[in-house]
Design an enzyme around this catalytic site. Structure first.
Site, PDB file in Angstrom:
ATOM      1  N   TYR A  22       3.865   6.475   9.956  1.00  9.68           N
ATOM      2  CA  TYR A  22       3.014   5.359   9.552  1.00  9.68           C
ATOM      3  C   TYR A  22       3.834   4.239   8.907  1.00  9.68           C
ATOM      4  O   TYR A  22       3.609   3.054   9.187  1.00  9.68           O
ATOM      5  CB  TYR A  22       1.926   5.851   8.593  1.00  9.68           C
ATOM      6  CG  TYR A  22       0.796   4.871   8.419  1.00  9.68           C
ATOM      7  CD1 TYR A  22      -0.235   4.789   9.355  1.00  9.68           C
ATOM      8  CD2 TYR A  22       0.751   4.018   7.319  1.00  9.68           C
ATOM      9  CE1 TYR A  22      -1.274   3.882   9.193  1.00  9.68           C
ATOM     10  CE2 TYR A  22      -0.287   3.102   7.163  1.00  9.68           C
ATOM     11  CZ  TYR A  22      -1.297   3.042   8.106  1.00  9.68           C
ATOM     12  OH  TYR A  22      -2.315   2.135   7.955  1.00  9.68           O
ATOM     13  N   LYS A  47       0.536   0.074  14.890  1.00 10.32           N
ATOM     14  CA  LYS A  47       1.900  -0.067  15.390  1.00 10.32           C
ATOM     15  C   LYS A  47       2.155  -1.296  16.273  1.00 10.32           C
ATOM     16  O   LYS A  47       3.314  -1.663  16.504  1.00 10.32           O
ATOM     17  CB  LYS A  47       2.290   1.187  16.206  1.00 10.32           C
ATOM     18  CG  LYS A  47       2.470   2.426  15.355  1.00 10.32           C
ATOM     19  CD  LYS A  47       3.791   2.389  14.603  1.00 10.32           C
ATOM     20  CE  LYS A  47       3.818   3.302  13.411  1.00 10.32           C
ATOM     21  NZ  LYS A  47       3.612   2.644  12.115  1.00 10.32           N
ATOM     22  N   TYR A  87      -9.296   5.941   7.311  1.00  8.58           N
ATOM     23  CA  TYR A  87      -9.438   6.286   8.726  1.00  8.58           C
ATOM     24  C   TYR A  87     -10.406   7.467   8.791  1.00  8.58           C
ATOM     25  O   TYR A  87     -10.121   8.524   8.231  1.00  8.58           O
ATOM     26  CB  TYR A  87      -8.086   6.717   9.320  1.00  8.58           C
ATOM     27  CG  TYR A  87      -7.076   5.606   9.459  1.00  8.58           C
ATOM     28  CD1 TYR A  87      -6.344   5.153   8.368  1.00  8.58           C
ATOM     29  CD2 TYR A  87      -6.847   5.011  10.707  1.00  8.58           C
ATOM     30  CE1 TYR A  87      -5.415   4.124   8.503  1.00  8.58           C
ATOM     31  CE2 TYR A  87      -5.917   3.989  10.849  1.00  8.58           C
ATOM     32  CZ  TYR A  87      -5.206   3.552   9.751  1.00  8.58           C
ATOM     33  OH  TYR A  87      -4.291   2.538   9.887  1.00  8.58           O
ATOM     34  N   PRO A 126      -4.689   0.673  18.462  1.00  8.59           N
ATOM     35  CA  PRO A 126      -4.354   0.242  17.098  1.00  8.59           C
ATOM     36  C   PRO A 126      -4.444   1.330  16.031  1.00  8.59           C
ATOM     37  O   PRO A 126      -4.181   1.057  14.861  1.00  8.59           O
ATOM     38  CB  PRO A 126      -5.380  -0.876  16.822  1.00  8.59           C
ATOM     39  CG  PRO A 126      -6.468  -0.667  17.799  1.00  8.59           C
ATOM     40  CD  PRO A 126      -5.914   0.027  18.976  1.00  8.59           C
ATOM     41  N   HIS A 137       0.838  -1.204   0.000  1.00  7.64           N
ATOM     42  CA  HIS A 137       0.000   0.000   0.000  1.00  7.64           C
ATOM     43  C   HIS A 137       0.868   1.247   0.000  1.00  7.64           C
ATOM     44  O   HIS A 137       1.687   1.432   0.905  1.00  7.64           O
ATOM     45  CB  HIS A 137      -0.921   0.017   1.230  1.00  7.64           C
ATOM     46  CG  HIS A 137      -2.162  -0.780   1.038  1.00  7.64           C
ATOM     47  ND1 HIS A 137      -3.356  -0.462   1.631  1.00  7.64           N
ATOM     48  CD2 HIS A 137      -2.391  -1.887   0.299  1.00  7.64           C
ATOM     49  CE1 HIS A 137      -4.275  -1.337   1.262  1.00  7.64           C
ATOM     50  NE2 HIS A 137      -3.704  -2.221   0.466  1.00  7.64           N
TER      51      HIS A 137
END
Ligand SMILES: Cc1cc2nc3c(=O)[nH]c(=O)nc-3n(C[C@H](O)[C@H](O)[C@H](O)COP(=O)(O)OP(=O)(O)OC[C@H]3O[C@@H](n4cnc5c(N)ncnc54)[C@H](O)[C@@H]3O)c2cc1C
Length: 394
Positions: A385, A297, A201, A293, A72
């Site tokens: 990220y 991580k 998100y 979450p 991704h």
């Protein structure tokens, strides 16, 4: 029974450490409280940082990941009826993440361990570490009705948040740092095509949601729910309806619904224990720290601890460098606290903490508007990220 490294727990930390050590000729035995099938039935993380992908390659378990994993290059942030893409590769100079389920990682590691003929004692009861401050620590456990003493040089406590390893350290020698959030995540797995090719998100007045996936045909969705919510009260229909309400109309319209395979609620917490070692016992992964979450991580932090302990043990056994292993905890904690910060920040910015706190709500929107309209802000999100670099050993 005797080995060089006794590993407690056959989750991703224990299995990955065991496999890496085995490939360097360092003998290890894993003892696990549950059965292998039970370990594989736990549905958890799914986003792997580049560092973890590289480590899995080093462990020789990259074949299926390369075939079935989904690289991704970005994800979406949704807030205030806006959709902003965080272009991971462009913002970080080419880094990305791999979507490949924790269950699959675990399965690959279990199969590699079996093929290597390394010992794993599943369904081991009453595992207890002893003599941690001596040069000859050992474990006692019960397995198949027999009491076993497992002598070793080192013990790796890879037994998660509820394990025995952390509890074996005298309480006055460690300090715990903790933040408990007033909500949890209701997760649902379904054999339906993901609503989007990339993770979404979403911040919404009704609460946070996450659209994630495990493969091109299997989706994983999450909803923020109050802590006292019961999974039995969430029919599949209720879950899908609530998810649609929290997504932009054009995304909700594309959502393919279907029966769930699994549903569960996980409370959110931030937790770190310091130090992560006591004598010859080393805490690894969830045994030492938990993150909410939101930043993906948890599993990745476990892998970075494994990376550190594995390389330190190679230094011990191949170069006689017993001095460096004393720095395990301080080396790991630098990176852990930064990941704790990122996970806490993402959680704080994207969840509904209280319907009454209008000021907090405006702060969240202002922060999201700021970080997503600034190149520096987007870069901050992207570089955290994809995962900060692993800490050097010396
Ligand atoms: C419900 C849930 C959902 C999650 N979702 C995400 C997510 O979406 N994204 C993300 O990044 N992270 C997520 N995480 C976190 C991620 O799954 C963990 O960080 C990861 O599993 C840590 O691996 P570990 O091997 O350190 O610990 P664990 O996976 O907990 O493994 C520990 C192992 O030790 C065994 N054990 C425990 N006690 C003993 C004992 N006394 N004796 C012997 N064995 C013992 C356990 O049975 C287990 O197999 C989630 C965690 C949970 C609980």
């Amino acid at each position: 029974m005797k080995t060089q490294v006794a590993i407690i727990g056959a989750g991703p930390s224990g299995l990955l450490l065991g496999q890496l050590l085995h490939r360097q000729g360092i003998d290890n035995v894993i003892v696990e409280r549950r059965s292998g099938e039970y370990v594989l039935s736990r549905i958890r993380a799914g986003v792997l940082e580049q560092g973890m992908v590289d480590l899995l390659r080093e462990a020789g378990v990259d074949q299926r990941m390369d075939q079935e994993g989904l690289p991704h290059d970005g994800f979406e942030l949704v807030f205030d009826n806006r959709r902003v893409r965080v272009a991971l590769d462009e913002l970080t100079g080419g880094s990305n993440v791999m979507v490949y389920g924790q269950t699959e990682v675990t399965r690959d590691l279990m199969e590699a361990r079996e093929a290597a003929g390394a010992t794993t004692l599943y369904e081991a009861d009453n595992v207890q570490p002893h003599d941690l401050e001596s040069d000859h620590p050992y474990l006692t456990l019960e397995h198949n009705g027999e009491t076993i003493k497992l002598e070793c040089d080192y013990i790796a406590g890879c037994d998660g948040y509820h394990g025995v390893s952390r509890q074996a350290i005298p309480q006055e020698r460690i300090k715990a740092f903790e933040k408990v959030y007033p909500f949890g995540w209701l997760g649902m797995l379904s054999d339906t095509p993901p609503v989007s090719d990339e993770l979404i998100y979403s911040r919404h007045e009704r609460g946070f949601s996450l659209c994630s996936m495990r493969s091109a045909t299997r989706s994983r969705y999450y909803l923020q729910v109050p802590l006292d919510e019961k999974v039995e009260d969430w029919s599949d229909e209720r879950f899908w309806e609530e998810l649609k309400r929290r997504l932009p109309d054009e995304v909700a319209a594309k959502l393919v619904t279907g029966p769930s395979i699994e549903k569960s609620i996980a409370p959110l917490r931030s937790y770190v224990v310091e130090p992560m070692q006591h004598g010859r016992l080393f805490l690894v992964g969830d045994a030492a720290h938990i993150v909410p979450p939101t930043g993906a991580k948890g599993l990745n932090l476990a892998a970075s601890d494994v990376n550190t302990l594995y390389r330190l043990m190679v230094k011990v056994y191949q170069e006689g460098r017993t001095d460096l292993i004393e720095r395990y905890s301080q080396t790991c904690l630098k990176r852990i606290w930064k990941a704790e910060r990122f996970s806490w920040w993402m959680t704080s910015m994207l969840h509904n903490f209280s319907d009454e706190d209008d000021f907090n709500s405006r702060m969240q929107l202002a922060e999201l508007d700021y970080v997503t309209s600034s190149q520096a802000g987007l870069t901050t999100i992207a570089e955290n990220y994809v995962g900060l670099p692993y800490e050097p050993l010396e």
